[in-house]
Design a protein around this motif. Structure first.
Motif, PDB file in Angstrom:
ATOM      1  N   LEU A   1       0.842  -1.196   0.000  1.00  8.44           N
ATOM      2  CA  LEU A   1       0.000   0.000   0.000  1.00  8.44           C
ATOM      3  C   LEU A   1       0.877   1.246   0.000  1.00  8.44           C
ATOM      4  O   LEU A   1       1.888   1.306   0.690  1.00  8.44           O
ATOM      5  CB  LEU A   1      -0.903   0.037   1.240  1.00  8.44           C
ATOM      6  CG  LEU A   1      -1.874  -1.122   1.448  1.00  8.44           C
ATOM      7  CD1 LEU A   1      -2.722  -0.864   2.690  1.00  8.44           C
ATOM      8  CD2 LEU A   1      -2.766  -1.332   0.239  1.00  8.44           C
ATOM      9  N   THR A   2       0.461   2.236  -0.768  1.00  9.46           N
ATOM     10  CA  THR A   2       1.146   3.516  -0.734  1.00  9.46           C
ATOM     11  C   THR A   2       0.775   4.252   0.565  1.00  9.46           C
ATOM     12  O   THR A   2      -0.210   3.894   1.230  1.00  9.46           O
ATOM     13  CB  THR A   2       0.737   4.382  -1.934  1.00  9.46           C
ATOM     14  OG1 THR A   2      -0.642   4.738  -1.791  1.00  9.46           O
ATOM     15  CG2 THR A   2       0.965   3.655  -3.250  1.00  9.46           C
ATOM     16  N   PRO A   3       1.540   5.278   0.935  1.00  8.79           N
ATOM     17  CA  PRO A   3       1.161   6.057   2.126  1.00  8.79           C
ATOM     18  C   PRO A   3      -0.259   6.609   2.033  1.00  8.79           C
ATOM     19  O   PRO A   3      -0.988   6.659   3.027  1.00  8.79           O
ATOM     20  CB  PRO A   3       2.213   7.167   2.159  1.00  8.79           C
ATOM     21  CG  PRO A   3       3.407   6.554   1.495  1.00  8.79           C
ATOM     22  CD  PRO A   3       2.851   5.683   0.406  1.00  8.79           C
ATOM     23  N   ARG A   4      -0.655   7.015   0.832  1.00  9.28           N
ATOM     24  CA  ARG A   4      -2.023   7.526   0.654  1.00  9.28           C
ATOM     25  C   ARG A   4      -3.030   6.422   0.933  1.00  9.28           C
ATOM     26  O   ARG A   4      -4.055   6.641   1.598  1.00  9.28           O
ATOM     27  CB  ARG A   4      -2.173   8.041  -0.785  1.00  9.28           C
ATOM     28  CG  ARG A   4      -3.568   8.538  -1.171  1.00  9.28           C
ATOM     29  CD  ARG A   4      -3.758   9.993  -0.845  1.00  9.28           C
ATOM     30  NE  ARG A   4      -5.046  10.487  -1.292  1.00  9.28           N
ATOM     31  CZ  ARG A   4      -5.268  11.077  -2.465  1.00  9.28           C
ATOM     32  NH1 ARG A   4      -4.278  11.211  -3.332  1.00  9.28           N
ATOM     33  NH2 ARG A   4      -6.453  11.540  -2.764  1.00  9.28           N
ATOM     34  N   ALA A   5      -2.777   5.219   0.446  1.00  8.36           N
ATOM     35  CA  ALA A   5      -3.680   4.089   0.665  1.00  8.36           C
ATOM     36  C   ALA A   5      -3.748   3.737   2.154  1.00  8.36           C
ATOM     37  O   ALA A   5      -4.829   3.450   2.691  1.00  8.36           O
ATOM     38  CB  ALA A   5      -3.232   2.885  -0.148  1.00  8.36           C
ATOM     39  N   GLN A   6      -2.593   3.757   2.835  1.00  5.11           N
ATOM     40  CA  GLN A   6      -2.577   3.483   4.273  1.00  5.11           C
ATOM     41  C   GLN A   6      -3.456   4.488   5.011  1.00  5.11           C
ATOM     42  O   GLN A   6      -4.208   4.128   5.929  1.00  5.11           O
ATOM     43  CB  GLN A   6      -1.136   3.549   4.808  1.00  5.11           C
ATOM     44  CG  GLN A   6      -0.242   2.408   4.358  1.00  5.11           C
ATOM     45  CD  GLN A   6      -0.497   1.126   5.135  1.00  5.11           C
ATOM     46  OE1 GLN A   6      -1.425   1.042   5.939  1.00  5.11           O
ATOM     47  NE2 GLN A   6       0.330   0.113   4.868  1.00  5.11           N
ATOM     48  N   ALA A   7      -3.373   5.744   4.615  1.00  8.41           N
ATOM     49  CA  ALA A   7      -4.147   6.791   5.281  1.00  8.41           C
ATOM     50  C   ALA A   7      -5.645   6.654   5.032  1.00  8.41           C
ATOM     51  O   ALA A   7      -6.461   7.151   5.807  1.00  8.41           O
ATOM     52  CB  ALA A   7      -3.661   8.162   4.821  1.00  8.41           C
ATOM     53  N   LEU A   8      -5.985   5.972   3.952  1.00  9.71           N
ATOM     54  CA  LEU A   8      -7.413   5.820   3.620  1.00  9.71           C
ATOM     55  C   LEU A   8      -8.108   4.714   4.409  1.00  9.71           C
ATOM     56  O   LEU A   8      -9.335   4.699   4.479  1.00  9.71           O
ATOM     57  CB  LEU A   8      -7.565   5.512   2.125  1.00  9.71           C
ATOM     58  CG  LEU A   8      -7.452   6.680   1.150  1.00  9.71           C
ATOM     59  CD1 LEU A   8      -7.435   6.164  -0.284  1.00  9.71           C
ATOM     60  CD2 LEU A   8      -8.614   7.650   1.348  1.00  9.71           C
TER      61      LEU A   8
END
Length: 306
Positions: free
Chosen positions: A68-75
């Motif tokens: 997961l990208t950092p953006r995906a983790q944050a989602l």
């Protein structure tokens, strides 16, 4: 949540959020497809659309695995919260009597409190120990408005009228009789009309009423009884009857319920006014409220079991 709201919602298929939830949980197109019971090409297509909507790759390959990208983790957390909120829009709120701390508001006349509430409270204590019942007195037909329906969970009343904003069900049937104290000098003779007319009666005149509910019937039959006292409730009438030689014309079930503690006896009246029917009203707005429905069924069972 902020990232999700930045998407173009007008063109977004909300099914993509379900696909995104699976992709973020599994970090794999193949496992997400199994979880969603979809084909891998379908999930790959959904991932492509999600990347376009978010402007982020979401899943990237690092060696043999997808990460997961950092953006995906944050989602992950806000997405789960958003999906729960969406599901809540379409799923009725449940009611578990055993754990609910809910309060209910009931309006009923005092005779129904004495007849029904001991058994109702016993059953509520057993099935829903955290539930609270607030009983307010019957205030007359004028209060039965759609606005009032928003403030109460159920109403019990003798009136058979239909009211806007309420559904009506028959609760129980009773008949009136005479109540006198045990040892009353005329107890054996009150079934005679002349003795009945000569007796000193206590009338029950509720709030907003001009007469005892039985009075119009007696007048129509040509009977003018001698009223010595008027009180606002059946319970007060029976208490005065228990301590004096007054006679009370009241519902028979109430006499039976209080005969032992008040030392009363039931006397057949010289004239039968017919059935005394009580109804349960509940707000139309509460028709599909599981908590209100549970309480209605409990009260109906108690009333019809009298």
């Amino acid at each position: 949540m902020i990232y999700i709201l930045q998407m173009n919602l007008a063109g977004l298929d909300l099914n993509l959020l379900v696909a995104l939830d699976a992709l973020l949980a599994e970090a794999s197109v193949g496992r997400a497809a199994l979880r969603l019971n979809l084909s891998q090409p379908a999930v790959s297509h959904a991932l492509r659309r999600l990347r376009e909507a978010t402007g982020d790759p979401l899943l990237v390959r690092i060696g043999p695995r997808m990460e997961l990208t950092p953006r995906a983790q944050a989602l992950r957390a806000p997405l789960a919260q958003a999906l729960d909120q969406v599901r809540g829009l379409f799923v009725a709120e449940g009611f578990d009597p055993a754990t609910s701390p809910r309060g209910f508001r009931l309006m009923m006349p005092d005779l129904c409190v004495d007849l029904l509430m001991p058994t109702v409270l016993q059953q509520v204590a057993a099935a829903a120990p955290g539930v609270r019942l607030d009983v307010i007195p019957w205030r007359g037909p004028a209060v039965m408005t759609p606005d009032f329906a928003r403030t109460v969970d159920l109403v019990i009343a003798w009136t058979g009228e239909a009211y806007p904003g309420f559904h009506r069900q028959s609760l129980y049937v009773d008949r009136d009789a005479l109540a006198v104290r045990r040892g009353h000098p005329d107890a054996r003779r009150l079934s005679d009309l002349a003795v009945f007319n000569a007796a000193r009666h206590v009338a029950v005149v509720g709030a907003g009423e001009r007469d005892d509910a039985i009075e119009p019937f007696l007048r129509q039959a040509g009977i003018e009884r001698r009223i010595a006292l008027a009180v606002p409730s059946y319970l007060q009438a029976l208490r005065m009857t228990a301590r004096t030689d007054l006679v009370a014309f009241v519902p028979r079930r109430l006499i039976a319920a209080l005969a032992e503690p008040l030392d009363l006896v039931t006397v057949e009246p010289p004239i039968d006014p017919g059935e005394d029917r009580q109804y349960l009203f509940h707000p139309v707005l509460a028709q599909f409220d599981p908590g209100a429905a549970w309480l209605r069924e409990l009260v109906l069972k108690v009333g019809r079991g009298l």
